[in-house]
Design an enzyme around this catalytic site. Sequence first.
Site, PDB file in Angstrom:
ATOM      1  N   SER A 200       0.856  -1.188   0.000  1.00  0.00           N
ATOM      2  CA  SER A 200       0.000   0.000   0.000  1.00  0.00           C
ATOM      3  C   SER A 200       0.886   1.231   0.000  1.00  0.00           C
ATOM      4  O   SER A 200       2.045   1.168   0.425  1.00  0.00           O
ATOM      5  CB  SER A 200      -0.881   0.009   1.257  1.00  0.00           C
ATOM      6  OG  SER A 200      -1.498   1.269   1.457  1.00  0.00           O
TER       7      SER A 200
ATOM      8  N   TYR B 216      -2.056   0.094  10.655  1.00  0.00           N
ATOM      9  CA  TYR B 216      -2.021  -0.223   9.227  1.00  0.00           C
ATOM     10  C   TYR B 216      -0.666   0.162   8.634  1.00  0.00           C
ATOM     11  O   TYR B 216      -0.060  -0.609   7.891  1.00  0.00           O
ATOM     12  CB  TYR B 216      -3.145   0.515   8.500  1.00  0.00           C
ATOM     13  CG  TYR B 216      -3.372   0.017   7.090  1.00  0.00           C
ATOM     14  CD1 TYR B 216      -3.843  -1.274   6.858  1.00  0.00           C
ATOM     15  CD2 TYR B 216      -3.116   0.828   5.986  1.00  0.00           C
ATOM     16  CE1 TYR B 216      -4.050  -1.747   5.568  1.00  0.00           C
ATOM     17  CE2 TYR B 216      -3.328   0.367   4.699  1.00  0.00           C
ATOM     18  CZ  TYR B 216      -3.795  -0.914   4.496  1.00  0.00           C
ATOM     19  OH  TYR B 216      -3.993  -1.372   3.213  1.00  0.00           O
TER      20      TYR B 216
END
Length: 241
Positions: free
Chosen positions: A142, A155
């Site tokens: 990501s 995250y």
Amino acid sequence: MEKLQGKVALVSGGAQGLGQQICYQLAEAGATVIAGDIQEEKAAGTVKTITEKGGKAIAMRLDVSSEESVKETIAKIKSEYGSLDILVNNAGIDFTKPILELSVSEWDAAFAVNLRGPFLMSKYALEVMSPQKSGNIINIVSTASLRAWTEASVYHATKWGLRGFSHALFTEARKVNVKVTAIIAGGMSTPFLLDRFPDIPPQNLQDPKNVATKIRYIIEDDTDTVVPEILILPLMETSWP
């Protein structure tokens, strides 16, 4: 042209979103696809769409945070198909909240799925791929692995870790002719994002199919060239650069 004819692919988180689109693309390219997910009914829906179009796919319950589940799934694939040629580590979770509100159990759960999961999957997949002297491992990372924003600490931590793990895995796996690629994907129109942030302007997100087609292209390359990392962004994503 079905360049992946005869190949066997396991996609974690194949029930929806990007994972589902990856399953579609790999099946279209001729691979036998295993949609692995804890959401068994949704994974079955992915498989139904593929088989109705003449593709080859099955759904398997897979909990990437469980070593036993990972071992059983990969052993079953090896037993039934004789090989495992493609692994896509796509499953992921997130808890969007300030650090002071983030529980220890939530922190641990995110690490179990987002970082420990790809380790387990890659470890046991390599046991199959190493004797074959071939294979592809794709890790869905990501843009959260390159920068940081508020209320996303766990995250970021898992995705920064996954990017590092992916590069380390690349150096080991290439010794047995297994290619490893980190896909650094920007925002996509998937439930993972839209269920939590429904007000994101659609023009700032990309169709997950577009990311899946790039992954398919990388896997279809049967030359001695490898792509260790690729950044795939929506053209108008506001969080980048």
